[in-house]
Motif scaffolding. Structure first.
Motif, PDB file in Angstrom:
ATOM      1  N   LEU A 689       0.868  -1.184   0.000  1.00  0.00           N
ATOM      2  CA  LEU A 689       0.000   0.000   0.000  1.00  0.00           C
ATOM      3  C   LEU A 689       0.903   1.232   0.000  1.00  0.00           C
ATOM      4  CD1 LEU A 689      -2.852   1.247   0.277  1.00  0.00           C
ATOM      5  CD2 LEU A 689      -2.544   1.120   2.756  1.00  0.00           C
ATOM      6  N   VAL A 690       1.104   1.820  -1.160  1.00  0.00           N
ATOM      7  CA  VAL A 690       2.062   2.918  -1.322  1.00  0.00           C
ATOM      8  C   VAL A 690       1.344   4.148  -1.868  1.00  0.00           C
ATOM      9  CG1 VAL A 690       4.055   1.406  -1.623  1.00  0.00           C
ATOM     10  CG2 VAL A 690       2.679   2.048  -3.612  1.00  0.00           C
ATOM     11  N   PRO A 691       1.977   5.315  -1.791  1.00  0.00           N
ATOM     12  CA  PRO A 691       1.312   6.548  -2.239  1.00  0.00           C
ATOM     13  C   PRO A 691       0.819   6.509  -3.679  1.00  0.00           C
ATOM     14  CG  PRO A 691       3.223   7.094  -0.921  1.00  0.00           C
ATOM     15  CD  PRO A 691       3.265   5.603  -1.107  1.00  0.00           C
ATOM     16  N   ARG A 731       1.538  13.497  -4.730  1.00  0.00           N
ATOM     17  CA  ARG A 731       2.249  14.370  -3.789  1.00  0.00           C
ATOM     18  C   ARG A 731       1.268  15.304  -3.066  1.00  0.00           C
ATOM     19  NH1 ARG A 731       7.837  15.124  -4.158  1.00  0.00           N
ATOM     20  NH2 ARG A 731       8.858  13.742  -5.657  1.00  0.00           N
ATOM     21  N   LYS A 732       0.248  15.747  -3.770  1.00  0.00           N
ATOM     22  CA  LYS A 732      -0.739  16.623  -3.152  1.00  0.00           C
ATOM     23  C   LYS A 732      -1.515  15.872  -2.077  1.00  0.00           C
ATOM     24  CE  LYS A 732      -4.699  19.566  -4.245  1.00  0.00           C
ATOM     25  NZ  LYS A 732      -5.611  20.056  -5.303  1.00  0.00           N
ATOM     26  N   PRO A 763       9.288  13.596  -0.267  1.00  0.00           N
ATOM     27  CA  PRO A 763       8.269  14.255   0.560  1.00  0.00           C
ATOM     28  C   PRO A 763       8.148  13.559   1.907  1.00  0.00           C
ATOM     29  CG  PRO A 763       7.216  12.815  -1.018  1.00  0.00           C
ATOM     30  CD  PRO A 763       8.689  12.733  -1.301  1.00  0.00           C
ATOM     31  N   ALA A 764       9.230  13.561   2.690  1.00  0.00           N
ATOM     32  CA  ALA A 764       9.246  12.858   3.965  1.00  0.00           C
ATOM     33  C   ALA A 764       9.860  13.738   5.028  1.00  0.00           C
ATOM     34  CB  ALA A 764      10.018  11.550   3.842  1.00  0.00           C
ATOM     35  N   GLN A 765       9.447  13.511   6.289  1.00  0.00           N
ATOM     36  CA  GLN A 765       9.947  14.297   7.411  1.00  0.00           C
ATOM     37  C   GLN A 765      11.008  13.537   8.215  1.00  0.00           C
ATOM     38  OE1 GLN A 765       6.507  13.569   7.101  1.00  0.00           O
ATOM     39  NE2 GLN A 765       6.254  15.369   5.800  1.00  0.00           N
TER      40      GLN A 765
END
Length: 852
Positions: A689-691, A731-732, A763-765
């Motif tokens: 299950l990925v973006p 990404r949004k 897009p990672a923290q």
């Protein structure tokens, strides 16, 4: 009846009482006879005859003498035995009527006005009804002294009454259902008698006196004159009449009545007319609608865009609309009289157009047929046929012809697209399965062979040169297969960089091994793509049927397993599926089925490994799935994740882990070492299950909403390859989750093909430093430099670093000197079952090594 001794006197001769009559009988009623006092025998016979005629019996109870008397008629009527007692007689009453009998006795004993007391009871079988009548005599003290009475069989009477009541009810119901009332009219006095239903139909208060003129006032003014003439004709001639008129009811509503009238008895009572009045408003309204509907149907048929034809019983066309004429390119005059079979294309004349409808004699979809136009062109039509009966009793067929020629062509194109790979034009997965099943079900199934081919290192081509170059390479290899395969072989593309080769006769190509080597040579080449040569090879697994029970899915599974086994040995290898490999594949399939059941039925468990800060505070925990297998014990992820990957179960496994981890984390204690701190986060690894999944955001949001956990406690860990080159829409969606508080972590960063320069694109923290670098950070200069650079870059870009696989004190000290914010590894805690992890949270900060 009071307490009576169980002694009964049998009926016998009467006492010397005189039989006295009333007034004298008319002289012409009976022959003249002398009145004499009857003997006891004669009196007994008279009583017996009277009882038999009236179907009754006589009884008497003398309370003072403690005796009871039952007449012979009563004994016969109730089938009483010779030695029966009063209790026996009372026991012959139906159980449900015992209460009625008890009430009867109570009223008898209580006394009251000197009138007979009555009750009705049934026999034990409930088949006969008896009426009991009794008269009581009381002594001077007011106590019951004597009771005399009769028992009469009233079964026939009650049945007749019930039948009469039922007939009256049915007649009333019939009037209500038919909305019909009855009337009687006295033409001399003008008085009318209406049934209750007629009052209701005319909206008049029941029992209101009605005269002929009052009835006439309810008739619609436009109909009143001619209706009056019709009823006057009935009164004058006595001949039956029938008329239908409108009425205006007292509430202003308008109804339509159909009336019939006749003379009751033209000779005896010539002034009495009787008849019925039925409310037919709805029927007439329905008929009007049907007439209008029929006209609309005619208009609709004429303008309908589909062809419509009417055929007689001889299956000849008698009428058609303009659309059918245009479809067949013939005018109506030319079409009339044409047999249905002559409208069919010569290639489709095996059965009449109307044969299906003839067999079913009802509505039916006759399927698709091929018609022929005047120019001989074939037209594909879908037919809908209905059989009906005309007013004259003759059957006819109404046929709707829908032109589906273009739709058929579109369907064929779509079928080709659905069964063939869009990029290469080769048969796709569905077509491969269909062809394999066809060959394996044929007489030469034992000659079938299947090759499963995987292009080596194809991912590197995509990552380094781009997907467009990769697509051109895939297409070029497909053309090589098409040109180089023997006639008995068919190439197909399963997905990505995987091809299959299906051989219908392996003997014709020299055996499986020879075919596999030939295909390997075709896929081992320098392929020119955009002005440069790309050298490629492929790993191939081959399989043949193990028996008549082998299916297409089995053959694909065996060849796939052989290919995977060959890949373990290196690139460009060829391997045939052996018995051992097939047994392993079968075991793999069984394990896959068990894993699927475990996911569905919550048969998995989660362990949690804490992620701690430099001071030992538990910041979050990573959820790690385990499988308590019923036969093999507790299985770690490494033993069943490959099974999930091959069985396409990773996505469902991820969904289970996500829901379960968030649910359990929502119940973790907030207290840590008796100090109130921030709630602990939970990290979930996602692989299936990925973006890029269209439902990624919805599934994550639903899991958070379902469990009620705070958004900022959720950490989603993904490998860097799943976060590279994401479309803007994805990404949004990730940004929306991040805005709510969800954090994304890059797992195993630096182990793929990407460089440190791509770190800023992710897009990672959170950045998780892979254990491969952590293991040598205190002993290897290269690892020391890489980790330090990575930590510095992450800090500069505002990312948080988590070091994985921290197992010894020296690693912890070096990493802490770099300023790493969080640590995970066996040095701090091994993965713990859910219950033990909750206990760890209650104990407070974990132990960290001391020293520099």
């Amino acid at each position: 009846m009071g307490v009576v001794a169980e002694h009964v006197v049998r009926a016998g001769p009467l006492s010397n009482e005189r039989l006295t009559g009333g007034s004298a009988l008319p002289s012409d009623a009976l022959p003249l006879v002398d009145l004499v006092t009857p003997s006891r025998e004669d009196a007994a016979q008279l009583l017996d005859g009277a009882e038999r005629i009236a179907e009754l019996g006589v009884w008497s109870v003398d309370v003072a003498a403690n005796r009871a008397f039952f007449s012979e008629g009563l004994r016969k009527l109730c089938d009483l035995p010779e030695d029966c007692t009063v209790s026996d007689v009372m026991g012959l009453v139906h159980p449900d009527d015992q209460a009625v009998l008890g009430e009867f006795r109570a009223r008898l004993v209580a006394g009251g006005p000197p009138v007979p007391i009555e009750a009705e009871v049934r026999d034990p079988a409930g088949e006969r009804v008896f009426q009991i009548r009794a008269h009581a005599e009381f002594d001077s003290a007011g106590a019951l002294a004597r009771a005399t009475g009769t028992v009469q069989d009233v079964t026939k009477l009650r049945v007749a009454e019930q039948r009469a009541s039922q007939d009256r009810r049915l007649f009333g119901d019939a009037q209500r259902v038919a909305r019909m009332g009855t009337w009687e009219w006295n033409t001399e006095t003008g008085e009318c008698i209406w049934s209750t239903m007629l009052y209701e139909l005319f909206g008049v208060e029941p029992s209101t006196p009605i005269s002929y003129n009052e009835y006439l006032s309810l008739v619609h003014p436009d109909d009143r004159a001619w209706v009056d003439r019709r009823w006057r004709d009935l009164a004058a001639s006595g001949r039956p009449i029938e008329c239908e008129h409108r009425a205006v009811l007292p509430d202003g509503s308008r109804r339509v009545f159909r009336c019939r009238g006749d003379a009751l008895d033209a000779e005896q009572r010539p002034s009495i007319m009787i008849g019925t009045a039925q409310d037919v408003t709805e029927q007439r309204s329905t008929e009007t609608r049907m007439m209008r509907s029929s006209q609309r149907f005619t208009d609709l048929v004429s303008i309908a865009p589909v062809g419509i034809g009417l055929f007689d019983e001889a299956e000849r066309l008698v009428d058609a609309n303009d659309a059918l004429c245009r479809l067949l390119q013939m005018d109506l005059e030319r079409l009339r009289g044409t047999a249905a079979v002559d409208l069919t294309h010569p290639t489709d004349r095996g059965e009449s157009l109307l044969a299906g409808a003839s067999r079913r004699n009802g509505d039916t979809r006759a399927g698709q047929r091929v018609l022929v136009t005047a120019s001989g062109k074939a037209v594909y039509c879908e037919l809908n046929v209905t059989v009906s009966v005309a007013d004259d009793g003759n059957r006819f067929w109404l046929v709707v012809f829908s032109d589906v020629t273009e739709r058929r062509r579109t369907a064929e194109r779509l079928r080709y697209q659905a069964t063939h790979d869009e990029l290469t034009g080769l048969p796709g997965r569905a077509a491969v399965n269909e062809l394999l099943n066809q060959l394996l079900g044929g007489p030469d199934a034992d000659k079938v062979a299947l090759l499963f081919c995987d292009v080596d290192n194809f991912k590197r081509v995509n990552d380094s040169l781009g997907h467009d170059v990769g697509d051109e390479l895939i297409t070029a290899l497909a053309r090589r297969l098409e040109r180089g395969l023997p006639p008995s072989c068919t190439a197909g593309r399963m997905s990505g960089d995987e091809y299959v080769v299906i051989c219908s006769d392996v003997e014709e190509v020299g055996g499986v091994e020879a075919l596999a080597n030939r295909v390997a040579q075709l896929l081992r080449a320098a392929v020119p793509v955009r002005g440069q040569l790309l050298r490629v090879s492929a790993t191939i697994g081959a399989a043949t049927p193990t028996g008549p029970e082998t299916s297409a899915a089995d053959l694909l599974r065996f060849a796939d397993a052989a290919m995977f086994n060959a890949k373990r040995q290196g690139t460009g290898r060829v391997q045939l599926a052996s018995e051992a490999l097939i047994a392993s594949a079968n075991s793999q399939m069984m394990l896959e089925g068990q894993l699927r059941d475990a996911i569905t039925n919550d048969g998995l468990v989660l362990h949690y490994q804490p992620v701690v800060g430099p001071d030992g505070t538990i910041l979050s925990a990573e959820a790690l799935v385990r499988w308590p297998h019923p036969e093999r014990g507790m299985l770690p992820p490494g033993e069943f994740l490959p099974v999930a990957e091959q069985g396409d179960l990773l996505r469902e496994l991820d969904r289970w882990v996500l829901r379960t981890a968030l649910c359990e984390a929502s119940k973790w204690p907030m207290m840590a070492g008796a100090v109130l701190g921030a709630e602990v986060g939970v990290a979930v690894n996602l692989a299936g299950l990925v973006p890029g999944d269209p439902e990624f955001t919805e599934i994550v949001s639903a899991a958070v909403a379902e469990t009620g956990i705070e958004w900022d406690r959720v950490v989603l860990e993904l490998v860097e390859t799943s976060l590279i080159d994401l479309p803007s829409r994805t990404r949004k969606a990730m940004a929306e989750l991040a805005d709510r508080g969800v954090r994304f972590a890059v797992d195993d960063f630096g182990t793929g093909y990407s460089s440190l320069a791509r770190l800023k694109e992710l897009p990672a923290q959170i950045i998780k430093i892979d254990r491969a670098f952590v293991s040598g950070v205190a002993t290897e200069a290269a690892d020391f430099a890489v980790v330090r650079a990575l930590v510095d870059m992450a800090r500069a870009m505002g990312r948080t670093c988590v070091a994985e696989g921290v197992e010894v004190d020296s690693q912890f000290h070096v990493l802490r000197s770099f300023g790493v914010e969080a640590y995970q590894g066996w040095l701090l805690s091994k993965p713990l079952p859910a219950k033990e992890f909750r206990e760890l949270l209650r104990m407070g900060p974990v132990h960290i090594p001391r020293g520099s």
